[in-house]
Scaffold this motif. Sequence first.
Motif, PDB file in Angstrom:
ATOM      1  N   HIS A   9      35.594  24.610   3.007  1.00  0.00           N
ATOM      2  CA  HIS A   9      35.712  25.408   1.966  1.00  0.00           C
ATOM      3  C   HIS A   9      36.298  25.241   0.779  1.00  0.00           C
ATOM      4  N   THR A  24      37.067  27.304  -3.019  1.00  0.00           N
ATOM      5  CA  THR A  24      35.584  27.767  -3.243  1.00  0.00           C
ATOM      6  C   THR A  24      36.256  29.213  -3.947  1.00  0.00           C
ATOM      7  N   GLN A  25      34.375  29.688  -4.447  1.00  0.00           N
ATOM      8  CA  GLN A  25      34.313  30.456  -4.937  1.00  0.00           C
ATOM      9  C   GLN A  25      34.492  31.391  -3.200  1.00  0.00           C
ATOM     10  N   TYR A  26      33.419  30.854  -2.564  1.00  0.00           N
ATOM     11  CA  TYR A  26      33.486  32.039  -0.852  1.00  0.00           C
ATOM     12  C   TYR A  26      34.511  32.119  -0.290  1.00  0.00           C
ATOM     13  N   GLU A  29      36.796  34.391  -1.731  1.00  0.00           N
ATOM     14  CA  GLU A  29      36.579  35.853  -1.045  1.00  0.00           C
ATOM     15  C   GLU A  29      36.754  36.143  -0.121  1.00  0.00           C
ATOM     16  N   GLN A  30      36.410  35.325   0.798  1.00  0.00           N
ATOM     17  CA  GLN A  30      37.210  35.456   2.002  1.00  0.00           C
ATOM     18  C   GLN A  30      38.705  36.113   2.325  1.00  0.00           C
ATOM     19  N   TYR A 116      26.459  22.408   0.605  1.00  0.00           N
ATOM     20  CA  TYR A 116      27.505  23.566   0.374  1.00  0.00           C
ATOM     21  C   TYR A 116      26.803  24.750   0.483  1.00  0.00           C
ATOM     22  N   GLU A 117      26.395  25.052  -0.931  1.00  0.00           N
ATOM     23  CA  GLU A 117      25.375  26.029  -0.917  1.00  0.00           C
ATOM     24  C   GLU A 117      24.688  26.279   1.037  1.00  0.00           C
ATOM     25  N   VAL A 120      27.467  27.830   3.483  1.00  0.00           N
ATOM     26  CA  VAL A 120      27.749  28.798   3.703  1.00  0.00           C
ATOM     27  C   VAL A 120      26.531  30.003   3.780  1.00  0.00           C
ATOM     28  N   LYS A 121      25.120  29.570   3.497  1.00  0.00           N
ATOM     29  CA  LYS A 121      24.499  30.595   4.532  1.00  0.00           C
ATOM     30  C   LYS A 121      24.225  30.083   5.192  1.00  0.00           C
TER      31      LYS A 121
END
Length: 124
Positions: A9, A24-26, A29-30, A116-117, A120-121
């Motif tokens: 990430h 990353t944004q993800y 957030e984690q 990457y999206e 993450v999914k």
Amino acid sequence: MSMKYTNEHEWIRVEGDVGTIGITQYAQEQLGDVVFVEVPAVGRKVAKGESVAVVESVKAASDIYAPVSGEVVEGNAALADAPGDVNAEPTGKGWFFKLKLSDKSELDGLMDEAGYEAFVKSLG
């Protein structure tokens, strides 16, 4: 150049032979609220995959890995006073460090944004 991403990430945005690296944004957030960031010293040579920086949140401490090999040319000193920038703008002013790339071909092994999206999914 557009951004590339790692399985850990991190993102890297390359201009010329210098890459700016952050999380990353993800990832932010984690982590939750970031309270401390340790950035690498200028002049440090790092190998792809090496732990280069540390980010601590209210939940956990995490290593930040170098997405490519190179030499640190700048660390984001502003994060010492404003670690929350990582949460507010993870792909903007919340960047961690800049590397002078030693081998641009290492970028080929990284994911593009769509890849990457999808990654993450898949983490559910």
